[in-house]
Design an enzyme around this catalytic site. Structure first.
Site, PDB file in Angstrom:
ATOM      1  N   ASP A  24       0.873  -1.169   0.000  1.00  0.00           N
ATOM      2  CA  ASP A  24       0.000   0.000   0.000  1.00  0.00           C
ATOM      3  C   ASP A  24       0.912   1.221   0.000  1.00  0.00           C
ATOM      4  O   ASP A  24       1.660   1.444   0.960  1.00  0.00           O
ATOM      5  CB  ASP A  24      -0.869  -0.033   1.274  1.00  0.00           C
ATOM      6  CG  ASP A  24      -1.816   1.154   1.361  1.00  0.00           C
ATOM      7  OD1 ASP A  24      -1.557   2.184   0.717  1.00  0.00           O
ATOM      8  OD2 ASP A  24      -2.816   1.038   2.087  1.00  0.00           O
ATOM      9  N   VAL A  25       0.864   2.011  -1.072  1.00  0.00           N
ATOM     10  CA  VAL A  25       1.827   3.112  -1.208  1.00  0.00           C
ATOM     11  C   VAL A  25       1.613   4.214  -0.170  1.00  0.00           C
ATOM     12  O   VAL A  25       2.480   5.076  -0.003  1.00  0.00           O
ATOM     13  CB  VAL A  25       1.807   3.736  -2.630  1.00  0.00           C
ATOM     14  CG1 VAL A  25       2.250   2.734  -3.679  1.00  0.00           C
ATOM     15  CG2 VAL A  25       0.444   4.342  -2.958  1.00  0.00           C
TER      16      VAL A  25
ATOM     17  N   TYR B 227     -10.026  14.701  -5.273  1.00  0.00           N
ATOM     18  CA  TYR B 227      -9.145  14.210  -6.348  1.00  0.00           C
ATOM     19  C   TYR B 227      -8.383  15.384  -6.999  1.00  0.00           C
ATOM     20  O   TYR B 227      -7.160  15.339  -7.163  1.00  0.00           O
ATOM     21  CB  TYR B 227      -9.986  13.471  -7.392  1.00  0.00           C
ATOM     22  CG  TYR B 227      -9.194  12.848  -8.516  1.00  0.00           C
ATOM     23  CD1 TYR B 227      -8.559  11.615  -8.352  1.00  0.00           C
ATOM     24  CD2 TYR B 227      -9.077  13.491  -9.747  1.00  0.00           C
ATOM     25  CE1 TYR B 227      -7.845  11.040  -9.396  1.00  0.00           C
ATOM     26  CE2 TYR B 227      -8.358  12.921 -10.794  1.00  0.00           C
ATOM     27  CZ  TYR B 227      -7.745  11.691 -10.614  1.00  0.00           C
ATOM     28  OH  TYR B 227      -7.026  11.120 -11.654  1.00  0.00           O
TER      29      TYR B 227
ATOM     30  N   LYS C  77      -4.294  16.125  -7.092  1.00  0.00           N
ATOM     31  CA  LYS C  77      -3.500  16.230  -8.327  1.00  0.00           C
ATOM     32  C   LYS C  77      -2.872  17.618  -8.466  1.00  0.00           C
ATOM     33  O   LYS C  77      -1.738  17.759  -8.947  1.00  0.00           O
ATOM     34  CB  LYS C  77      -4.370  15.888  -9.539  1.00  0.00           C
ATOM     35  CG  LYS C  77      -4.865  14.432  -9.555  1.00  0.00           C
ATOM     36  CD  LYS C  77      -3.730  13.418  -9.556  1.00  0.00           C
ATOM     37  CE  LYS C  77      -4.250  11.995  -9.773  1.00  0.00           C
ATOM     38  NZ  LYS C  77      -3.161  11.006  -9.780  1.00  0.00           N
TER      39      LYS C  77
HETATM   40  P1  NAD Z   1      -6.869   2.114 -12.256  1.00  0.00           P
HETATM   41  O1  NAD Z   1      -7.921   2.147 -11.212  1.00  0.00           O
HETATM   42  O2  NAD Z   1      -6.953   1.134 -13.364  1.00  0.00           O
HETATM   43  O3  NAD Z   1      -5.436   1.995 -11.598  1.00  0.00           O
HETATM   44  C1  NAD Z   1      -5.098   2.513 -10.340  1.00  0.00           C
HETATM   45  C2  NAD Z   1      -4.116   1.564  -9.702  1.00  0.00           C
HETATM   46  O4  NAD Z   1      -3.710   2.071  -8.410  1.00  0.00           O
HETATM   47  C3  NAD Z   1      -4.727   0.168  -9.444  1.00  0.00           C
HETATM   48  O5  NAD Z   1      -3.780  -0.814  -9.750  1.00  0.00           O
HETATM   49  C4  NAD Z   1      -5.009   0.212  -7.948  1.00  0.00           C
HETATM   50  O6  NAD Z   1      -5.061  -1.059  -7.357  1.00  0.00           O
HETATM   51  C5  NAD Z   1      -3.781   0.992  -7.483  1.00  0.00           C
HETATM   52  N1  NAD Z   1      -3.911   1.474  -6.115  1.00  0.00           N
HETATM   53  C6  NAD Z   1      -4.961   2.096  -5.536  1.00  0.00           C
HETATM   54  N2  NAD Z   1      -4.685   2.362  -4.257  1.00  0.00           N
HETATM   55  C7  NAD Z   1      -3.415   1.898  -4.017  1.00  0.00           C
HETATM   56  C8  NAD Z   1      -2.562   1.886  -2.890  1.00  0.00           C
HETATM   57  N3  NAD Z   1      -2.951   2.423  -1.722  1.00  0.00           N
HETATM   58  N4  NAD Z   1      -1.341   1.322  -3.010  1.00  0.00           N
HETATM   59  C9  NAD Z   1      -0.939   0.770  -4.186  1.00  0.00           C
HETATM   60  N5  NAD Z   1      -1.700   0.758  -5.286  1.00  0.00           N
HETATM   61  C10 NAD Z   1      -2.927   1.316  -5.193  1.00  0.00           C
HETATM   62  O7  NAD Z   1      -6.860   3.588 -12.856  1.00  0.00           O
HETATM   63  P2  NAD Z   1      -5.875   4.283 -13.903  1.00  0.00           P
HETATM   64  O8  NAD Z   1      -6.708   5.118 -14.753  1.00  0.00           O
HETATM   65  O9  NAD Z   1      -4.948   3.323 -14.521  1.00  0.00           O
HETATM   66  O10 NAD Z   1      -5.092   5.269 -12.933  1.00  0.00           O
HETATM   67  C11 NAD Z   1      -3.687   5.340 -12.852  1.00  0.00           C
HETATM   68  C12 NAD Z   1      -3.271   6.772 -12.499  1.00  0.00           C
HETATM   69  O11 NAD Z   1      -3.621   7.629 -13.591  1.00  0.00           O
HETATM   70  C13 NAD Z   1      -3.956   7.345 -11.263  1.00  0.00           C
HETATM   71  O12 NAD Z   1      -3.033   8.103 -10.519  1.00  0.00           O
HETATM   72  C14 NAD Z   1      -5.031   8.233 -11.860  1.00  0.00           C
HETATM   73  O13 NAD Z   1      -5.384   9.282 -10.996  1.00  0.00           O
HETATM   74  C15 NAD Z   1      -4.327   8.740 -13.105  1.00  0.00           C
HETATM   75  N6  NAD Z   1      -5.224   9.253 -14.147  1.00  0.00           N
HETATM   76  C16 NAD Z   1      -6.098   8.446 -14.813  1.00  0.00           C
HETATM   77  C17 NAD Z   1      -6.907   8.993 -15.786  1.00  0.00           C
HETATM   78  C18 NAD Z   1      -7.885   8.174 -16.607  1.00  0.00           C
HETATM   79  O14 NAD Z   1      -8.652   8.770 -17.362  1.00  0.00           O
HETATM   80  N7  NAD Z   1      -7.906   6.883 -16.506  1.00  0.00           N
HETATM   81  C19 NAD Z   1      -6.846  10.354 -16.071  1.00  0.00           C
HETATM   82  C20 NAD Z   1      -5.967  11.140 -15.355  1.00  0.00           C
HETATM   83  C21 NAD Z   1      -5.145  10.586 -14.398  1.00  0.00           C
END
Ligand code: NAD
Length: 271
Positions: A69-70, A169, A173
């Site tokens: 857990d980060v 959120y 960010k």
């Molecule tokens: P996702 O939900 O598929 O991936 C998020 C990952 O973070 C998952 O593997 C989840 O298990 C992991 N995670 C959550 N809490 C955690 C913790 N406490 N410790 C370790 N791992 C943990 O979503 P994604 O879209 O792939 O998101 C990845 C990143 O990109 C995030 O930071 C998200 O905010 C950012 N992001 C995504 C989008 C989008 O449109 N998908 C847009 C902007 C930013």
């Protein structure tokens, strides 16, 4: 200076947090294709993490899965200990793990607020600190890379676009943006490069409701001048460039990979 991205990260060791899903998984695949050994951090869905390790290994790459857990310092320390013991050091950190806990502001609980800040911001702090300490200990190894280490802070277009109903959120960010820039300024003289990537709307589980029905997708496309939803590998490719020596002079910059979402699309016809 490499002209091709093929195996541009050969000999380097990368850690991708939240690497078993969405953007993190695509990033892990892209880094492995570029020749890096990849540690895939996960917290949930262990089977996905192991499946990705197997996929990378079947493709001739090297990978391992590490649960942590980060947002928990002891778990981050244990994750780095394991990676450093196994591969000797780390060259690339992609601080990607992130969550949403959405609610109208007047209904948002303290737990929803704190949970998002602890994963999206404190998680980046803990992982980046552990990485910087190792980069400082090891220094530059010219045969591997011209910098001592690279960190990517995975942010969002919501580090500049306000987002009603998602105050926790967007705050996390926006904070990650200044975290990244301040850290980049602090460690650049050590030849450590810190940069950010801010994705727009990428098709992953985190925002499924925004694209899973044709109606939702049509609404979303109105916000994207390039008129397509992003795919996770759009971000994976950007990460590879931004951690490679091809971008060696790029410091403290955010790369918006968003199909133009930050270009005020409403002004195409309006204004
Ligand atoms: P996702 O939900 O598929 O991936 C998020 C990952 O973070 C998952 O593997 C989840 O298990 C992991 N995670 C959550 N809490 C955690 C913790 N406490 N410790 C370790 N791992 C943990 O979503 P994604 O879209 O792939 O998101 C990845 C990143 O990109 C995030 O930071 C998200 O905010 C950012 N992001 C995504 C989008 C989008 O449109 N998908 C847009 C902007 C930013």
């Amino acid at each position: 200076m490499p002209l091709s991205m093929e195996k541009v990260l050969a000999g380097q060791r990368a850690l991708v947090t939240g690497g078993n899903s969405g953007i993190g998984a695509a990033t892990a695949r892209a880094l492995a294709k570029a020749g890096a050994r990849v540690a895939i951090n996960y917290l949930f869905n262990e089977a996905d993490a192991h499946a990705l390790v197997n996929e990378i290994q079947a493709d001739g790459g090297e990978a391992m899965a590490i649960k942590a857990d980060v947002s928990q310092e002891d778990q981050v320390r244990a994750m780095f200990d394991r990676m450093l013991k196994t591969w000797g050091t780390i060259d690339i950190l992609v601080a990607n793990a992130g969550i949403q806990r959405d609610a109208p502001f007047h209904e948002m609980t303290l737990d929803q607020w704190e949970k998002v800040l602890s994963v999206n911001l404190t998680g980046q702090f803990l992982c980046a600190q552990a990485a910087v300490r190792e980069f400082m200990r090891r220094g530059v190894v010219p045969e591997v890379s011209c910098s001592a280490g690279k960190i990517i802070s995975m942010s969002s277009v919501h580090d500049v676009i306000p987002w009603a109903g998602h105050v926790n959120y967007a705050a996390s960010k926006g904070a990650a943006l200044m975290f990244m820039k301040s850290l980049a300024q602090e460690v650049a003289h050590l030849k450590i490069r810190v940069n950010g990537i801010s994705p727009g709307a990428i098709r992953t589980p985190i925002n499924r409701t925004a694209w899973e029905t044709p109606e939702a997708e049509a609404e979303l496309l109105k916000l994207i001048p390039y008129e397509r939803i992003g795919e996770p590998m759009d971000i994976g490719h950007a990460v590879v460039w931004l951690v490679s020596d091809a971008s060696d002079y790029v410091i403290g910059t955010t790369l918006y990979v968003d199909g133009g979402m930050t270009l005020y699309p409403g002004f195409r016809e309006g204004g």
